[in-house]
Design a protein around this motif. Structure first.
Motif, PDB file in Angstrom:
ATOM      1  N   ARG A  85       0.833  -1.201   0.000  1.00 51.28           N
ATOM      2  CA  ARG A  85       0.000   0.000   0.000  1.00 51.28           C
ATOM      3  C   ARG A  85       0.872   1.257   0.000  1.00 51.28           C
ATOM      4  NH1 ARG A  85      -1.814   3.219   4.143  1.00 51.28           N
ATOM      5  NH2 ARG A  85      -3.826   4.274   3.812  1.00 51.28           N
ATOM      6  N   ALA A  86       1.927   1.245   0.811  1.00 50.89           N
ATOM      7  CA  ALA A  86       2.818   2.405   0.870  1.00 50.89           C
ATOM      8  C   ALA A  86       3.501   2.643  -0.466  1.00 50.89           C
ATOM      9  CB  ALA A  86       3.854   2.208   1.979  1.00 50.89           C
ATOM     10  N   ARG A  87       3.913   1.545  -1.145  1.00 46.94           N
ATOM     11  CA  ARG A  87       4.567   1.694  -2.452  1.00 46.94           C
ATOM     12  C   ARG A  87       3.620   2.318  -3.464  1.00 46.94           C
ATOM     13  NH1 ARG A  87       6.589  -3.465  -1.134  1.00 46.94           N
ATOM     14  NH2 ARG A  87       5.042  -4.470  -2.478  1.00 46.94           N
ATOM     15  N   ILE A  88       2.377   1.834  -3.503  1.00 49.84           N
ATOM     16  CA  ILE A  88       1.417   2.332  -4.480  1.00 49.84           C
ATOM     17  C   ILE A  88       1.086   3.800  -4.205  1.00 49.84           C
ATOM     18  CG2 ILE A  88      -0.976   2.124  -5.283  1.00 49.84           C
ATOM     19  CD1 ILE A  88      -0.712  -0.913  -4.855  1.00 49.84           C
ATOM     20  N   LEU A  89       0.738   4.115  -2.980  1.00 47.12           N
ATOM     21  CA  LEU A  89       0.344   5.483  -2.649  1.00 47.12           C
ATOM     22  C   LEU A  89       1.521   6.446  -2.762  1.00 47.12           C
ATOM     23  CD1 LEU A  89      -2.029   4.900   0.403  1.00 47.12           C
ATOM     24  CD2 LEU A  89      -2.582   5.008  -2.033  1.00 47.12           C
ATOM     25  N   GLY A  90       2.743   5.927  -2.558  1.00 41.03           N
ATOM     26  CA  GLY A  90       3.930   6.777  -2.669  1.00 41.03           C
ATOM     27  C   GLY A  90       4.230   7.214  -4.086  1.00 41.03           C
ATOM     28  N   ARG A  91       3.511   6.685  -5.065  1.00 38.43           N
ATOM     29  CA  ARG A  91       3.759   7.044  -6.470  1.00 38.43           C
ATOM     30  C   ARG A  91       2.900   8.213  -6.941  1.00 38.43           C
ATOM     31  NH1 ARG A  91       3.947   0.696  -7.406  1.00 38.43           N
ATOM     32  NH2 ARG A  91       6.163   0.372  -6.941  1.00 38.43           N
ATOM     33  N   LEU A  92       2.056   8.757  -6.073  1.00 39.60           N
ATOM     34  CA  LEU A  92       1.363   9.994  -6.402  1.00 39.60           C
ATOM     35  C   LEU A  92       2.263  11.138  -5.966  1.00 39.60           C
ATOM     36  CD1 LEU A  92      -1.063  11.529  -7.450  1.00 39.60           C
ATOM     37  CD2 LEU A  92      -2.135  11.284  -5.194  1.00 39.60           C
ATOM     38  N   LEU A  93       2.766  11.903  -6.934  1.00 44.24           N
ATOM     39  CA  LEU A  93       3.829  12.875  -6.701  1.00 44.24           C
ATOM     40  C   LEU A  93       3.318  14.301  -6.893  1.00 44.24           C
ATOM     41  CD1 LEU A  93       6.503  11.062  -8.919  1.00 44.24           C
ATOM     42  CD2 LEU A  93       5.870  10.554  -6.546  1.00 44.24           C
ATOM     43  N   VAL A  94       3.947  15.232  -6.167  1.00 44.67           N
ATOM     44  CA  VAL A  94       3.629  16.647  -6.360  1.00 44.67           C
ATOM     45  C   VAL A  94       4.928  17.415  -6.555  1.00 44.67           C
ATOM     46  CG1 VAL A  94       1.463  16.604  -5.068  1.00 44.67           C
ATOM     47  CG2 VAL A  94       3.607  17.051  -3.857  1.00 44.67           C
ATOM     48  N   PRO A  95       4.877  18.533  -7.304  1.00 48.08           N
ATOM     49  CA  PRO A  95       6.089  19.325  -7.545  1.00 48.08           C
ATOM     50  C   PRO A  95       6.347  20.315  -6.408  1.00 48.08           C
ATOM     51  CG  PRO A  95       4.270  20.263  -8.759  1.00 48.08           C
ATOM     52  CD  PRO A  95       3.716  19.044  -8.054  1.00 48.08           C
ATOM     53  N   LEU A  96       7.596  20.641  -6.224  1.00 52.55           N
ATOM     54  CA  LEU A  96       8.005  21.745  -5.364  1.00 52.55           C
ATOM     55  C   LEU A  96       8.921  22.637  -6.181  1.00 52.55           C
ATOM     56  CD1 LEU A  96       8.888  19.909  -2.012  1.00 52.55           C
ATOM     57  CD2 LEU A  96       6.815  21.226  -2.499  1.00 52.55           C
ATOM     58  N   ASP A  97       8.674  23.934  -6.135  1.00 59.73           N
ATOM     59  CA  ASP A  97       9.552  24.874  -6.815  1.00 59.73           C
ATOM     60  C   ASP A  97      10.708  25.261  -5.903  1.00 59.73           C
ATOM     61  OD1 ASP A  97       7.984  24.780  -9.056  1.00 59.73           O
ATOM     62  OD2 ASP A  97       6.902  26.647  -8.629  1.00 59.73           O
ATOM     63  N   SER A  98      11.615  26.071  -6.389  1.00 63.38           N
ATOM     64  CA  SER A  98      12.743  26.535  -5.602  1.00 63.38           C
ATOM     65  C   SER A  98      12.274  27.099  -4.266  1.00 63.38           C
ATOM     66  CB  SER A  98      13.500  27.617  -6.378  1.00 63.38           C
ATOM     67  OG  SER A  98      14.521  28.186  -5.593  1.00 63.38           O
ATOM     68  N   GLY A  99      13.013  26.758  -3.202  1.00 62.02           N
ATOM     69  CA  GLY A  99      12.623  27.206  -1.868  1.00 62.02           C
ATOM     70  C   GLY A  99      11.528  26.363  -1.257  1.00 62.02           C
ATOM     71  N   HIS A 100      11.256  25.195  -1.830  1.00 64.00           N
ATOM     72  CA  HIS A 100      10.214  24.282  -1.352  1.00 64.00           C
ATOM     73  C   HIS A 100       8.827  24.934  -1.413  1.00 64.00           C
ATOM     74  CE1 HIS A 100      13.258  21.450  -0.170  1.00 64.00           C
ATOM     75  NE2 HIS A 100      13.742  22.228   0.785  1.00 64.00           N
ATOM     76  N   VAL A 101       8.586  25.708  -2.441  1.00 63.05           N
ATOM     77  CA  VAL A 101       7.264  26.312  -2.645  1.00 63.05           C
ATOM     78  C   VAL A 101       6.376  25.309  -3.378  1.00 63.05           C
ATOM     79  CG1 VAL A 101       5.976  28.152  -3.782  1.00 63.05           C
ATOM     80  CG2 VAL A 101       8.156  28.650  -2.653  1.00 63.05           C
ATOM     81  N   LEU A 102       5.198  25.045  -2.846  1.00 62.78           N
ATOM     82  CA  LEU A 102       4.259  24.116  -3.462  1.00 62.78           C
ATOM     83  C   LEU A 102       3.387  24.888  -4.453  1.00 62.78           C
ATOM     84  CD1 LEU A 102       3.065  21.217  -3.454  1.00 62.78           C
ATOM     85  CD2 LEU A 102       1.519  21.992  -1.635  1.00 62.78           C
ATOM     86  N   PRO A 103       3.569  24.661  -5.774  1.00 60.35           N
ATOM     87  CA  PRO A 103       2.896  25.498  -6.780  1.00 60.35           C
ATOM     88  C   PRO A 103       1.530  24.979  -7.202  1.00 60.35           C
ATOM     89  CG  PRO A 103       4.450  24.081  -7.887  1.00 60.35           C
ATOM     90  CD  PRO A 103       4.513  23.719  -6.409  1.00 60.35           C
ATOM     91  N   LEU A 104       0.764  24.443  -6.270  1.00 59.27           N
ATOM     92  CA  LEU A 104      -0.557  23.911  -6.580  1.00 59.27           C
ATOM     93  C   LEU A 104      -1.631  24.843  -6.034  1.00 59.27           C
ATOM     94  CD1 LEU A 104      -0.076  20.104  -5.741  1.00 59.27           C
ATOM     95  CD2 LEU A 104       0.297  21.287  -7.920  1.00 59.27           C
ATOM     96  N   ARG A 105      -2.749  24.921  -6.734  1.00 57.78           N
ATOM     97  CA  ARG A 105      -3.870  25.719  -6.239  1.00 57.78           C
ATOM     98  C   ARG A 105      -4.294  25.234  -4.853  1.00 57.78           C
ATOM     99  NH1 ARG A 105      -5.673  24.464 -11.321  1.00 57.78           N
ATOM    100  NH2 ARG A 105      -7.321  23.116 -10.473  1.00 57.78           N
ATOM    101  N   ARG A 106      -4.539  26.160  -3.963  1.00 59.12           N
ATOM    102  CA  ARG A 106      -4.949  25.886  -2.580  1.00 59.12           C
ATOM    103  C   ARG A 106      -3.921  25.047  -1.819  1.00 59.12           C
ATOM    104  NH1 ARG A 106     -10.946  23.875  -1.874  1.00 59.12           N
ATOM    105  NH2 ARG A 106     -10.424  22.386  -3.528  1.00 59.12           N
TER     106      ARG A 106
END
Length: 354
Positions: A85-106
């Motif tokens: 379960r951890a392997r499967i769920l760990g494959r949903l990824l999100v980007p971080l921009d420089s400075g660890h800024v999360l560039p996603l809406r909300r």
């Protein structure tokens, strides 16, 4: 537990749990169905999310439901299921921009939490959403702290250091009569909570050991917050040099493989730490001193170790039991049958030959 990173498409791969970036990574957004996302992740594909942050969390929850459950199955089957379960769920990824800024809406502000774990960053990166949520949650606990009634104060756990949210073992150390107050060793100190309790009870000098630099940094920060100047920290697999009249150890309780660095606080493959502690204890305990070994009987309830095997290990190391203190769990997720025991051990006058 050092973060690992590799380069992929201009974005660095960040992780603290030792996983590799999937060989194939596809970009997805809120148009993907949970069934399709689960199918791809189960086949080993990484899913780089671009869209609304809350939608990504909802997708993660939907994928988790599709993993099913192993409730009621044998312990090893449950462990294998959780690892998959951890392997499967760990494959949903999100980007971080420089400075660890999360560039996603909300998206929340994760800069401070990520900097605590990964250090400063001037490059774009990818991180598992599941791991990022864990990092943010750990940061919140670090800021908020865990109330320790025996101290009348809070302990602030760092990411990757086991939090004392189950306080029964702390209560055992707080209430058991001290055999001496001049010196104590705290083996595997973690957050430093037991060393702090000993100092709070009047032990003049405490030497706290751990083999994880992250744990030692956490412990030192807690000692400083609490104003305890008589606690020394040392990086060591088990014991510091010398002997002490009181040695305290709360080792991992379950003799099984750890799947992540954090699980090393709970799982002790082959009881390696427990055996090392017992085997070396006679060389570090002052004559007439006491060692307080804190163990849950959960391993016995799960069929991973018998009480007879534990008592035999005491005997083989030339130790005898002076007494024991027992306590039941209070945490709502704990097994109601479980008992946590503080074993008061000492060395026999005539050790048994090897």
């Amino acid at each position: 537990m050092n973060p690992q990173s590799t380069m992929d498409g201009g974005r660095r791969w960040l992780t603290t749990v030792g996983t590799n970036l999937p060989r194939t990574v596809v970009t997805i957004d809120d148009r993907v169905t949970a069934d399709e996302a689960f199918r791809l992740a189960a086949a080993g594909t990484g899913l780089a999310w671009h869209g609304d942050f809350h939608a990504a969390r909802n997708l993660l929850a939907a994928m988790s439901r599709r993993c099913g459950t192993a409730a009621g199955k044998p312990f090893r089957v449950q462990r294998d299921h959780r690892a998959r379960r951890a392997r499967i769920l760990g494959r949903l990824l999100v980007p971080l921009d420089s400075g660890h800024v999360l560039p996603l809406r909300r998206g929340p502000d994760v800069r401070e939490a990520c900097t605590e774990v990964f250090g400063p960053s001037e490059t774009a990166s990818l991180v598992s959403l599941r791991e990022l949520l864990g990092i943010v949650g750990a940061h919140e606990w670090r800021v908020k702290g865990v109330e320790i009634p025996a101290l009348g104060a809070k302990i602030h756990p760092h990411h990757g250091v086991f939090s004392p949210v189950r306080g029964e073992y702390v209560d055992l150390v707080a209430r058991t009569p001290l055999p001496a107050k001049e010196l104590a060793f705290d083996i595997g100190t973690g957050t430093g909570v037991l060393a702090a309790v000993l100092a709070h009870r009047g032990v003049e000098r405490v030497v706290a050991t751990d083999n994880e630099p992250r744990a030692l940094a956490c412990a030192r920060e807690n000692f400083q917050r609490l104003g305890f100047t008589g606690i020394e920290t040392r990086q060591s697999d088990v014991f510091p040099p010398g002997r002490a009249p009181l040695i305290v150890c709360n080792p991992p309780w379950l003799p099984a493989r750890a799947n992540t660095p954090l699980e090393r606080a709970v799982y002790d493959p082959g009881s390696r730490m427990l055996k090392a502690f017992l085997d070396r204890l006679p060389r570090h305990l002052e004559p007439g001193g006491e060692a307080w070994l804190i163990l849950s009987d959960l391993a016995e309830l799960l069929g991973l170790r018998t009480r007879g095997e534990l008592l035999t290990a005491f005997e083989r190391s030339g130790l005898e039991v002076l007494g024991r203190e027992d306590i039941r769990p209070r945490h709502p997720r704990a097994d109601a049958r479980e008992v946590t025991t503080l074993w008061r051990l000492t060395t026999r006058a005539t050790p048994v030959p090897d």
